[in-house]
Design a protein around this motif. Sequence first.
Motif, short mmCIF file in Angstrom:
data_model
loop_
_atom_site.label_atom_id
_atom_site.label_comp_id
_atom_site.label_asym_id
_atom_site.label_seq_id
_atom_site.Cartn_x
_atom_site.Cartn_y
_atom_site.Cartn_z
N VAL B 35 99.72 33.34 79.90
CA VAL B 35 98.81 34.29 79.23
C VAL B 35 99.49 35.24 78.51
O VAL B 35 100.78 35.69 78.83
CB VAL B 35 97.86 34.76 79.89
CG1 VAL B 35 96.76 33.62 80.74
CG2 VAL B 35 98.18 35.70 81.17
N ALA B 36 98.88 36.13 77.50
CA ALA B 36 99.60 37.11 76.81
C ALA B 36 99.79 38.43 77.84
O ALA B 36 98.73 38.83 78.01
CB ALA B 36 99.06 37.50 75.80
N GLU B 37 100.98 39.02 78.14
CA GLU B 37 101.07 40.08 79.09
C GLU B 37 101.61 41.20 78.25
O GLU B 37 101.72 42.32 78.45
CB GLU B 37 101.97 39.95 80.22
CG GLU B 37 101.53 38.98 81.14
CD GLU B 37 102.41 38.49 82.13
OE1 GLU B 37 102.76 39.27 82.99
OE2 GLU B 37 103.22 37.55 82.03
N SER B 38 101.83 40.95 76.71
CA SER B 38 102.02 42.02 75.75
C SER B 38 101.61 41.45 74.22
O SER B 38 101.08 40.24 74.17
CB SER B 38 103.56 42.14 75.69
OG SER B 38 104.18 40.88 75.36
N GLY B 39 101.46 42.51 73.41
CA GLY B 39 100.97 42.04 72.22
C GLY B 39 99.48 42.01 72.00
O GLY B 39 98.70 42.38 73.00
N PHE B 40 99.11 41.33 70.90
CA PHE B 40 97.84 41.54 70.49
C PHE B 40 96.75 40.85 71.45
O PHE B 40 95.48 41.61 71.77
CB PHE B 40 97.37 40.81 69.20
CG PHE B 40 96.18 40.82 68.57
CD1 PHE B 40 95.73 41.98 67.79
CD2 PHE B 40 95.27 39.40 68.73
CE1 PHE B 40 94.56 41.78 67.33
CE2 PHE B 40 94.12 39.85 68.29
CZ PHE B 40 93.71 40.84 67.73
N PHE B 74 103.55 33.74 86.41
CA PHE B 74 103.13 34.49 85.36
C PHE B 74 104.25 34.03 84.46
O PHE B 74 105.54 34.06 84.66
CB PHE B 74 102.81 35.87 85.31
CG PHE B 74 101.76 36.31 86.12
CD1 PHE B 74 100.39 36.16 85.42
CD2 PHE B 74 101.91 36.49 87.54
CE1 PHE B 74 99.40 36.46 86.51
CE2 PHE B 74 100.73 36.86 88.18
CZ PHE B 74 99.58 37.10 87.63
N ALA B 75 103.90 33.76 83.10
CA ALA B 75 104.82 33.75 81.79
C ALA B 75 104.19 34.37 80.72
O ALA B 75 102.65 34.00 80.50
CB ALA B 75 105.42 32.26 81.73
N ASP B 76 104.81 35.27 80.15
CA ASP B 76 104.18 36.12 78.85
C ASP B 76 104.27 35.20 77.58
O ASP B 76 105.39 34.68 77.04
CB ASP B 76 105.10 37.29 78.77
CG ASP B 76 104.46 38.19 77.82
OD1 ASP B 76 103.21 37.97 77.43
OD2 ASP B 76 104.82 39.57 77.59
N ALA B 96 103.43 24.75 88.71
CA ALA B 96 102.18 24.94 88.68
C ALA B 96 101.26 23.75 88.90
O ALA B 96 101.43 22.68 88.28
CB ALA B 96 101.95 25.56 87.12
N ASP B 97 100.28 23.79 89.49
CA ASP B 97 99.42 22.75 89.89
C ASP B 97 98.33 22.71 88.65
O ASP B 97 97.66 21.70 88.57
CB ASP B 97 98.72 22.90 91.04
CG ASP B 97 99.81 22.65 92.33
OD1 ASP B 97 100.06 21.42 92.42
OD2 ASP B 97 99.78 23.45 92.78
N MET B 98 98.02 23.87 88.11
CA MET B 98 96.84 23.98 87.15
C MET B 98 97.74 25.14 86.26
O MET B 98 98.23 26.09 86.83
CB MET B 98 95.91 24.82 87.95
CG MET B 98 94.48 24.37 86.87
SD MET B 98 94.47 26.12 86.13
CE MET B 98 92.96 26.81 87.43
N VAL B 99 97.37 25.14 85.00
CA VAL B 99 97.74 25.98 84.00
C VAL B 99 96.94 26.94 83.27
O VAL B 99 95.90 26.17 82.55
CB VAL B 99 98.80 25.46 82.96
CG1 VAL B 99 99.30 26.40 81.87
CG2 VAL B 99 99.73 24.49 83.55
N VAL B 100 96.85 27.98 83.65
CA VAL B 100 95.77 28.89 82.75
C VAL B 100 96.35 29.67 81.50
O VAL B 100 97.71 29.89 81.50
CB VAL B 100 95.49 30.20 83.61
CG1 VAL B 100 94.44 31.07 83.02
CG2 VAL B 100 94.99 29.79 84.90
N VAL B 101 95.47 29.12 80.30
CA VAL B 101 96.08 29.69 79.00
C VAL B 101 95.39 30.64 78.52
O VAL B 101 93.97 30.94 78.63
CB VAL B 101 96.31 28.46 78.13
CG1 VAL B 101 97.15 27.30 78.92
CG2 VAL B 101 94.96 27.75 77.68
N GLY B 108 95.95 29.82 72.77
CA GLY B 108 95.80 29.25 74.31
C GLY B 108 96.54 27.68 74.14
O GLY B 108 97.28 27.15 75.03
N ALA B 109 96.19 27.06 72.90
CA ALA B 109 96.29 25.54 72.62
C ALA B 109 97.85 25.31 72.89
O ALA B 109 98.22 24.32 73.64
CB ALA B 109 95.75 25.22 71.19
N PRO B 110 98.94 26.06 72.45
CA PRO B 110 100.19 25.60 72.51
C PRO B 110 100.55 25.33 74.13
O PRO B 110 101.32 24.28 74.44
CB PRO B 110 101.19 26.47 71.96
CG PRO B 110 100.40 27.25 71.08
CD PRO B 110 98.89 27.08 71.39
N ALA B 111 100.17 26.43 75.13
CA ALA B 111 100.45 26.09 76.49
C ALA B 111 99.74 24.84 77.11
O ALA B 111 100.18 24.13 77.88
CB ALA B 111 100.31 27.38 77.13
#
Lengths: 304, 396
Positions: B35-40, B74-76, B96-101, B108-111
Motif C-alpha cells: 500500500v502507499a506509505e508515501s505520496g498521494f 509492508f512495501a511502499d 505473504a499469504d495474502m496481499v493487501v493492495v 491497487g491493480a498492479p500489486a
Amino acid sequence: MTAVLQILFDALSLGSLYALGALGIALIFGVMRLVNFAHGDYISFSIFALLWPTTAATTILFLGQVPPAVLIPFVILIGAGVSVLSEILVFRRLRDANPATLMIASFALGFVIKNLLLMLYSSRPKSLSILPGLAQQVEIGGARIPLLQVVTVAATIVILIALTAFLKRTRFGLEMRAAAQDFTMARMLGVRANRVILLAFAISGMLAGAIGLAIVVQTGTADINMGLSVMLVAFIATVIGGLGSLYGAVVAGFLIGGASVLMQVILPLDARPFRDAFVYALVIVVLLWRPQGLFAPRTAKQRV
Amino acid sequence: MQTTRRAALFGAAAIVSAAMPAIAEEEDIVIGFAVAESGFMQAYDEPATQAALIRIEEINEEGGLLGRQIVPVFADTKSDRAEGARAGLEVIEAGADMVVVSCDYDFGAPAALMAEAQNKISFFLCAESVRAGIQGVGPHSFSASVLAAVQGATMAEWAHEELGATTFYVLEDTWTEYNKGICDGFNWRAPQIEGVEIVGRDTFVNDDASIAAQITRIRNLPEPPDAIMLCSMMPGVVSAVRQIRNAGIEVPILNGSGVDGSYWMDAVPSLSEFYIPVQGSVYGDDPNPAVEEFNVRFEERFGARPSSQYAYPGYVMVDLWAKAVERAGTTDAAAVVEELEKMDEEPTLFGPRTFTSELHHQNRARYHIVKVTDGEPAVVDSWTIDEPIPLEVLLQ
C-alpha cells in the motif's frame, strides 16, 4: 434575457481566472521565453501558506483568521514571494540555457513545490471558508449572481487596467515591454535584465496569488493540485493568444472561459462529459487557422 | 581471520534483518501490505491499513490464527503504479499469504495482478469499482468495501421512502469510475420506484473551477427538485456543494460515502440537508456500540479517531479472511477462496458481507444514513436495498 445575463457572468468569471493565469504565464514568457509550468504550483502554495502544516484530515487555519484587508495582500505577497524566489534560486542560474532546459526546470520546480506541500499537508484536500461574505447573491438585471463572480470580474478588470497603466506609463513598464519585444536589443539599450525579469516574476506571482484566492473562495477547498487545471488552460490561452502577446493572452483566456461555459450550456447531455474535448477542438481549429496565435507580436515571427 | 569473517557475516545478517524488521518466522502467517506509505494515496490507504492492524492485533491476542501469529509486512507503492507492482512482488517474496493492495482500483491493480499471477489472494483496501475483484484482476482478488452503485441505489430508495422525494436532479462528476458507479446505481434503482421522476441531469468535472453553468440550469427548472443526487468525490464535491448552497439552492443533497467525515464541512458554513450512506459511524453515534468501542481503540492506538468510514473496510477485510482461513484450516489460496465464496450474509462489525463465485464485492449492503444538520453529521437511519444490483448494471 436573465438567462443570457447569467451565462454572461458565468463565462466572464471563469474567463477572468483563465485570463489572469494566462497573463501570469505570458509575462514571464515575454521577458525570458520561459513557459513556467510551476505557475500552477505558485497558486496552490500561496493558499496553503494560510494553513498550519498538518497531515491530519482537519484543517488548522494559520493566518486564515485575519481580516480580509490583511489576508488578501498576504496571499498575493506570498505568491509574489515564491515566484521571485524561484527566479533567484532556479531560473537566474539558467539564464543562458535554451528554452527547452528552462521548461524542464520549471516542471522540476513545480514538482518540488507540489511534493513539499504533499509532505507538509498530505494529499487530502483541506477545507477552509475564507471571505465568507463573498458567498452572498446579488441581483443584477433580474439575474441572481454570486457576489464572488462580480468581485472576480471587477478585480480582473482593475488588475488589467492597473497593469496596462504600469506597462504604458512607468519606466519599469517601458523596460518590460521593450524586453518582451526584443530582449537582446533592450539589454543593449541599457535595460537591466535581471531587474526586469525579477519584476515580471513578482507580478506573475501576485496574479497566481489572486487566482488562488478566487478559487479558494469559490470552492472552499485547498488541494495540492488546485492550480493545475487553471494553469493548463492558461497555458493554452497564451498559445492561442499568440505567445508573447499579453493582450492576446488575456483575450484568449476570456475566450476559452466563455467557450467552456457556452459548451456546458448548449451541448446535449450525452455530449456534455466531453465538453473539454469540444473546447480543445475549437482551440485546434484556431491554431490551424492562425498557427502563430490570434495576436502574435511581430517580433515572434521567425526571421530567416 | 576466521573470526573477522564470521563477525562480518554476522554484521551483514544483522543489517539485513534490521532493514527488514518485519521478516516473518517460518510458522507465522504473513499478511503483506503493498500500500502507499508515501505520496498521494497515502492519506487514503493509511486509515484502512491501521484498522486492519487492529484486527490483526486482536486475533494475535486471542491466540492467533490456526494457532499461529499473524505478522504484517509492508512495501511502499509510493502512490505509483509501477512501484505498486514491485511492492506486490516484494511482499510476496517476504512470504505473504495474502496481499493487501491500495484503496483505489487503478493504484491497487498492479500489486493485485502480481498476487494473482502467483495464485495469491489479494484484497483491495476500499476500492468500490466492480473491477476490484474477479472482473478486473482475477479469481483470487477481493474488495473489502461495498460497490459504489450500492450507495447510489441506497440513496434513491431511502430518499424516496423517508424523505418522500419523488423528483430528483442528477449531477454527475465524470472524473472517476467511483462517481460513475454511484450514479449507475442511482440510475438503475430510481426509475424502478413508482412515482419517482428524474427531472434533469447534468455533468461536471471534479476540478472545474466553477459549476456556475450547471447551477444556472438547476435554477431554471420550473420547480425545484425534491433532492439532488450528486455523484462526486473529494475534492471537487466540496466545491460543488458549496456553490450549490451559495446559489441559494437548499433542497436535500445526496451523495456517496466518499464525502464521509466532518473535516471538510468548514468549507460550507452551516451545511444542512446533506445525506450520505456509511458502513459505520465515526461520529460516536453508531447504533452498534461495538463500533464506537472500535473508534476509541483506534484513537488509543493511533492518536486520532478514524476521520471517515474508509478505515472500517480494513478491519472487515482481516476479519473475513481470517474466518475463511480458520474454516479452511489452511492459508492455501484455493481453499480460502472457496470458504470466502461460501460467505452469505456473514456478520461483521460493519454489517453482513457476502461473496460468491461471480462477485468478490458487495452488491448489497446495510448502510447507515448520515444526515448533516447545521454542519453536524449524525446517523438518522439504516437501510438495505431491496435487491442486489445485477451484475450487468455493474459491468455496463
